[in-house]
Design a protein around this motif. Structure first.
Motif, PDB file in Angstrom:
ATOM      1  N   TYR A   1       0.701  -1.058  -0.137  1.00  0.00           N
ATOM      2  CA  TYR A   1      -0.024   0.085   0.133  1.00  0.00           C
ATOM      3  C   TYR A   1       0.948   1.304  -0.019  1.00  0.00           C
ATOM      4  O   TYR A   1       1.981   1.372   0.589  1.00  0.00           O
ATOM      5  N   THR A   2       0.656   2.209  -0.648  1.00  0.00           N
ATOM      6  CA  THR A   2       1.121   3.404  -0.705  1.00  0.00           C
ATOM      7  C   THR A   2       0.811   4.309   0.674  1.00  0.00           C
ATOM      8  O   THR A   2       0.057   3.980   1.367  1.00  0.00           O
ATOM      9  N   ASP A   3       1.783   5.372   0.934  1.00  0.00           N
ATOM     10  CA  ASP A   3       1.694   6.030   2.059  1.00  0.00           C
ATOM     11  C   ASP A   3       0.283   6.853   2.377  1.00  0.00           C
ATOM     12  O   ASP A   3      -0.185   6.683   3.492  1.00  0.00           O
ATOM     13  N   ALA A   4      -0.172   7.203   1.174  1.00  0.00           N
ATOM     14  CA  ALA A   4      -1.587   7.791   1.252  1.00  0.00           C
ATOM     15  C   ALA A   4      -2.532   6.687   1.589  1.00  0.00           C
ATOM     16  O   ALA A   4      -3.527   7.050   2.303  1.00  0.00           O
ATOM     17  N   GLU A   5      -2.394   5.571   0.824  1.00  0.00           N
ATOM     18  CA  GLU A   5      -3.334   4.734   1.248  1.00  0.00           C
ATOM     19  C   GLU A   5      -3.365   4.056   2.663  1.00  0.00           C
ATOM     20  O   GLU A   5      -4.409   4.099   3.365  1.00  0.00           O
ATOM     21  N   ARG A   6      -2.320   4.053   3.218  1.00  0.00           N
ATOM     22  CA  ARG A   6      -1.884   3.558   4.519  1.00  0.00           C
ATOM     23  C   ARG A   6      -2.501   4.617   5.415  1.00  0.00           C
ATOM     24  O   ARG A   6      -3.121   4.488   6.530  1.00  0.00           O
ATOM     25  N   ALA A   7      -2.372   5.853   5.092  1.00  0.00           N
ATOM     26  CA  ALA A   7      -3.095   7.071   5.807  1.00  0.00           C
ATOM     27  C   ALA A   7      -4.517   7.024   5.860  1.00  0.00           C
ATOM     28  O   ALA A   7      -5.227   7.357   7.086  1.00  0.00           O
ATOM     29  N   ALA A   8      -5.044   6.798   4.909  1.00  0.00           N
ATOM     30  CA  ALA A   8      -6.493   6.642   4.555  1.00  0.00           C
ATOM     31  C   ALA A   8      -7.113   5.370   5.638  1.00  0.00           C
ATOM     32  O   ALA A   8      -8.151   5.697   6.096  1.00  0.00           O
ATOM     33  N   LEU A   9      -6.447   4.317   5.428  1.00  0.00           N
ATOM     34  CA  LEU A   9      -6.905   3.165   6.195  1.00  0.00           C
ATOM     35  C   LEU A   9      -6.769   3.383   7.903  1.00  0.00           C
ATOM     36  O   LEU A   9      -7.606   2.955   8.539  1.00  0.00           O
ATOM     37  N   GLU A  10      -5.813   4.091   8.146  1.00  0.00           N
ATOM     38  CA  GLU A  10      -5.527   4.469   9.466  1.00  0.00           C
ATOM     39  C   GLU A  10      -6.635   5.371   9.928  1.00  0.00           C
ATOM     40  O   GLU A  10      -7.096   5.338  10.999  1.00  0.00           O
ATOM     41  N   LEU A  11      -6.719   6.339   9.117  1.00  0.00           N
ATOM     42  CA  LEU A  11      -8.162   7.089   9.528  1.00  0.00           C
ATOM     43  C   LEU A  11      -9.460   6.416   9.702  1.00  0.00           C
ATOM     44  O   LEU A  11     -10.121   6.659  10.532  1.00  0.00           O
ATOM     45  N   ALA A  12      -9.482   5.554   8.749  1.00  0.00           N
ATOM     46  CA  ALA A  12     -10.739   4.765   8.595  1.00  0.00           C
ATOM     47  C   ALA A  12     -10.926   3.942   9.829  1.00  0.00           C
ATOM     48  O   ALA A  12     -12.012   3.878  10.490  1.00  0.00           O
ATOM     49  N   GLU A  13      -9.996   3.193  10.354  1.00  0.00           N
ATOM     50  CA  GLU A  13      -9.840   2.254  11.457  1.00  0.00           C
ATOM     51  C   GLU A  13     -10.077   3.333  12.526  1.00  0.00           C
ATOM     52  O   GLU A  13     -10.992   2.973  13.631  1.00  0.00           O
ATOM     53  N   ALA A  14      -9.512   4.379  12.704  1.00  0.00           N
ATOM     54  CA  ALA A  14      -9.609   5.189  14.064  1.00  0.00           C
ATOM     55  C   ALA A  14     -11.036   5.884  14.097  1.00  0.00           C
ATOM     56  O   ALA A  14     -11.652   6.058  15.108  1.00  0.00           O
ATOM     57  N   GLY A  15     -11.515   6.290  12.852  1.00  0.00           N
ATOM     58  CA  GLY A  15     -12.924   6.772  12.924  1.00  0.00           C
ATOM     59  C   GLY A  15     -14.019   5.716  12.864  1.00  0.00           C
ATOM     60  O   GLY A  15     -15.138   6.171  13.166  1.00  0.00           O
ATOM     61  N   THR A  16     -13.804   4.506  12.758  1.00  0.00           N
ATOM     62  CA  THR A  16     -14.562   3.420  12.977  1.00  0.00           C
ATOM     63  C   THR A  16     -14.562   2.913  14.585  1.00  0.00           C
ATOM     64  O   THR A  16     -15.554   2.534  15.055  1.00  0.00           O
ATOM     65  N   ARG A  17     -13.471   2.892  15.047  1.00  0.00           N
ATOM     66  CA  ARG A  17     -13.215   2.464  16.433  1.00  0.00           C
ATOM     67  C   ARG A  17     -13.373   3.587  17.489  1.00  0.00           C
ATOM     68  O   ARG A  17     -12.582   3.474  18.450  1.00  0.00           O
ATOM     69  N   ILE A  18     -14.071   4.517  17.410  1.00  0.00           N
ATOM     70  CA  ILE A  18     -14.175   5.639  18.010  1.00  0.00           C
ATOM     71  C   ILE A  18     -14.676   5.231  19.488  1.00  0.00           C
ATOM     72  O   ILE A  18     -14.078   5.970  20.447  1.00  0.00           O
ATOM     73  N   ALA A  19     -15.242   4.275  19.881  1.00  0.00           N
ATOM     74  CA  ALA A  19     -15.338   3.902  21.186  1.00  0.00           C
ATOM     75  C   ALA A  19     -14.052   3.157  21.915  1.00  0.00           C
ATOM     76  O   ALA A  19     -14.110   3.126  23.168  1.00  0.00           O
ATOM     77  N   ASP A  20     -13.478   2.701  21.260  1.00  0.00           N
ATOM     78  CA  ASP A  20     -12.234   1.974  21.881  1.00  0.00           C
ATOM     79  C   ASP A  20     -10.978   3.028  22.150  1.00  0.00           C
ATOM     80  O   ASP A  20     -10.162   2.507  22.803  1.00  0.00           O
ATOM     81  N   GLY A  21     -11.070   4.448  21.661  1.00  0.00           N
ATOM     82  CA  GLY A  21     -10.058   4.962  21.884  1.00  0.00           C
ATOM     83  C   GLY A  21     -10.252   6.010  22.817  1.00  0.00           C
ATOM     84  O   GLY A  21     -11.250   6.116  23.535  1.00  0.00           O
TER      85      GLY A  21
END
Length: 157
Positions: A83-103
């Motif tokens: 994955y590109t750095d941009a894709e990795r950043a989008a995936l990281e944001l997506a995970e954080a935005g999905t797991r908002i109750a976990d953080g």
């Protein structure tokens, strides 16, 4: 398995889905590669256990020429080199935005700052729309127990 409610023919859900789809399409018009959006949607759907969306986005990615390696490794994207750095950043944001109750307090600033290195403000807004949108779809499908496995690429637009 039979769905509890039909998302398209139920008067309330059908109306919601029609309007929701129209609004969600704005994320596709700001220059983020389709593969990035589909990988993001696949990853969020994996996290949420939405079989309908995992089925759909993995098949759509393959239909659009994405490699099996990139489709299969999205569940372990942090350890994958495909994955590109941009894709990795989008995936990281997506995970954080999905797991908002976990953080602690939602999406960490460092995650947002990393995404902002790769995406314009307009593109960040589109990523927010895409993340919120796929989370909504996942919840609709899981709540109503939509069956998975029969999706054909291009079936729903």
């Amino acid at each position: 398995m039979n769905a509890r409610l039909d998302l398209f023919t139920n008067p309330v859900l059908g109306k919601f889905v029609k309007h929701f789809n129209a609004g969600a399409r704005v994320a596709m018009d700001v220059g983020i590669p389709l593969a990035t959006l589909e990988l993001l949607e696949l990853r969020v759907s994996q996290i949420n256990g939405c079989a309908v969306c995992v089925d759909m986005h993995s098949k759509d990615l393959a239909h659009h020429g994405e490699s099996a390696v990139r489709i299969n490794l999205v569940a372990a994207w942090r350890e994958a080199t495909v994955y590109t750095d941009a894709e990795r950043a989008a995936l990281e944001l997506a995970e954080a935005g999905t797991r908002i109750a976990d953080g602690a307090g939602g999406v960490p600033d460092d995650v947002w700052l990393n995404a902002s290195k790769h995406y314009s403000e307009e593109q960040l807004a589109a990523l927010v729309v895409a993340i919120a949108g796929i989370n909504t779809w996942n919840r609709l499908n899981v709540l109503t127990q939509q069956p998975a496995g029969d999706y054909v690429p291009g079936q729903w637009g």
